[in-house]
Enzyme design. Structure first.
Site, PDB file in Angstrom:
ATOM      1  N   THR A 189      60.761  -0.011-126.349  1.00 48.05           N
ATOM      2  CA  THR A 189      59.398  -0.365-126.800  1.00 48.05           C
ATOM      3  C   THR A 189      58.921  -1.690-126.199  1.00 48.05           C
ATOM      4  O   THR A 189      57.731  -1.999-126.257  1.00 48.05           O
ATOM      5  CB  THR A 189      59.361  -0.519-128.329  1.00 48.05           C
ATOM      6  OG1 THR A 189      60.204  -1.631-128.681  1.00 48.05           O
ATOM      7  CG2 THR A 189      59.862   0.723-129.044  1.00 48.05           C
ATOM      8  N   ARG A 230      64.577  -8.174-127.026  1.00 50.47           N
ATOM      9  CA  ARG A 230      63.499  -7.263-126.652  1.00 50.47           C
ATOM     10  C   ARG A 230      64.042  -5.838-126.583  1.00 50.47           C
ATOM     11  O   ARG A 230      64.981  -5.566-125.820  1.00 50.47           O
ATOM     12  CB  ARG A 230      62.937  -7.664-125.294  1.00 50.47           C
ATOM     13  CG  ARG A 230      61.654  -6.937-124.929  1.00 50.47           C
ATOM     14  CD  ARG A 230      61.166  -7.399-123.579  1.00 50.47           C
ATOM     15  NE  ARG A 230      60.742  -8.771-123.617  1.00 50.47           N
ATOM     16  CZ  ARG A 230      59.488  -9.155-123.885  1.00 50.47           C
ATOM     17  NH1 ARG A 230      58.555  -8.271-124.120  1.00 50.47           N
ATOM     18  NH2 ARG A 230      59.174 -10.412-123.916  1.00 50.47           N
ATOM     19  N   ASP A 279      63.860 -21.014-116.443  1.00 47.48           N
ATOM     20  CA  ASP A 279      64.397 -20.441-117.680  1.00 47.48           C
ATOM     21  C   ASP A 279      64.986 -21.572-118.532  1.00 47.48           C
ATOM     22  O   ASP A 279      66.001 -22.179-118.162  1.00 47.48           O
ATOM     23  CB  ASP A 279      65.471 -19.404-117.361  1.00 47.48           C
ATOM     24  CG  ASP A 279      65.926 -18.672-118.607  1.00 47.48           C
ATOM     25  OD1 ASP A 279      65.712 -17.462-118.703  1.00 47.48           O
ATOM     26  OD2 ASP A 279      66.501 -19.339-119.519  1.00 47.48           O
ATOM     27  N   ASP A 317      68.725 -21.098-119.655  1.00 49.53           N
ATOM     28  CA  ASP A 317      69.672 -21.291-118.554  1.00 49.53           C
ATOM     29  C   ASP A 317      69.788 -22.756-118.161  1.00 49.53           C
ATOM     30  O   ASP A 317      70.881 -23.254-117.897  1.00 49.53           O
ATOM     31  CB  ASP A 317      69.242 -20.469-117.325  1.00 49.53           C
ATOM     32  CG  ASP A 317      69.613 -19.005-117.467  1.00 49.53           C
ATOM     33  OD1 ASP A 317      70.395 -18.669-118.380  1.00 49.53           O
ATOM     34  OD2 ASP A 317      69.093 -18.186-116.683  1.00 49.53           O
TER      35      ASP A 317
END
Ligand code: URA
Length: 209
Positions: free
Chosen positions: A108, A104, A200, A203
């Site tokens: 932006t 990411r 997650d 993870d």
């Protein structure tokens, strides 16, 4: 319009409950994700075309079906998608495996490709794009863009758990791509986690925090 298929098979639902459980450790989590991926691969391949051949049984010659040689490509989105690859390969061992990595952009907030490696015959393959979680939908949308711009024509997206927000974003961006999920959860929370979800996925698969 894209179809959203929810695999409600009892074995998938049972195993998914243990995957969600906060008390399930890394080893068991990984094994369960692998098993669910195998079960989902069984369901997602239901409509593969068959062709009739002759086979010699110990009794007589018979007409019987084999897969019509459709070329499959499995593409995990890095990194959590990797946890589903081996489970799918157990049923489709001749499939080729590509990889797509996205990060990411901090300015932006848009997903940007950092790694894409696909089988060379992209346009001839039926791709199963995989990621355990369809959360905001941004990553999955961009991963499909990556596949399409390299010539992929047949793509399905498969994940364990989806948020309604992600399903909406994804199906609006790619109305030609069917989505296959084991569970459609309630919502996303303010941190972008699926609720109730499983935490997650990366993870929990790899034991990182
Ligand atoms: N990615 C995850 O691993 N979990 C979520 O809940 C959302 C995105």
């Amino acid at each position: 319009m894209a179809k959203v298929h929810v695999f409600d098979h009892p074995l998938i639902q049972h195993k998914l409950t243990h995957i969600r459980d906060v008390n399930t450790g890394t080893k068991e989590f990984r094994e369960l994700v692998d098993e669910v991926a195998t079960l989902m691969a069984y369901e997602i391949t239901r409509d593969l075309p068959l062709t009739e051949v002759e086979v010699e049984t110990p009794v007589q010659t018979a007409k019987s079906n084999v897969l019509a040689g459709k070329k499959i490509g499995i593409v995990p989105i890095l990194r959590a998608g990797i946890g589903m690859v081996d489970g799918i390969l157990k049923l489709i061992p001749a499939a080729k495996v590509g990889h797509i990595g996205l990060f990411r952009d901090p300015d932006t907030l848009q997903p940007v490709e950092y790694f894409v490696k696909l089988p060379s015959d992209v346009s001839e393959r039926e791709f199963i794009l995989i990621d355990p979680m369809l959360a905001t939908g941004g990553t999955a949308v961009e991963a499909v863009n990556s596949l399409k711009k390299r010539g992929a024509k047949n793509i399905r997206f498969m994940c364990l758990i989806a948020a309604p927000e992600g399903v909406k974003v994804f199906t609006e961006a790619h109305p030609d791509i069917d989505v296959y999920i084991a569970a459609l959860d309630e919502k996303l929370n303010e941190k972008g986690y699926i609720v109730p979800g499983l935490g997650d996925a990366g993870d929990r698969l790899f034991g990182t925090k």
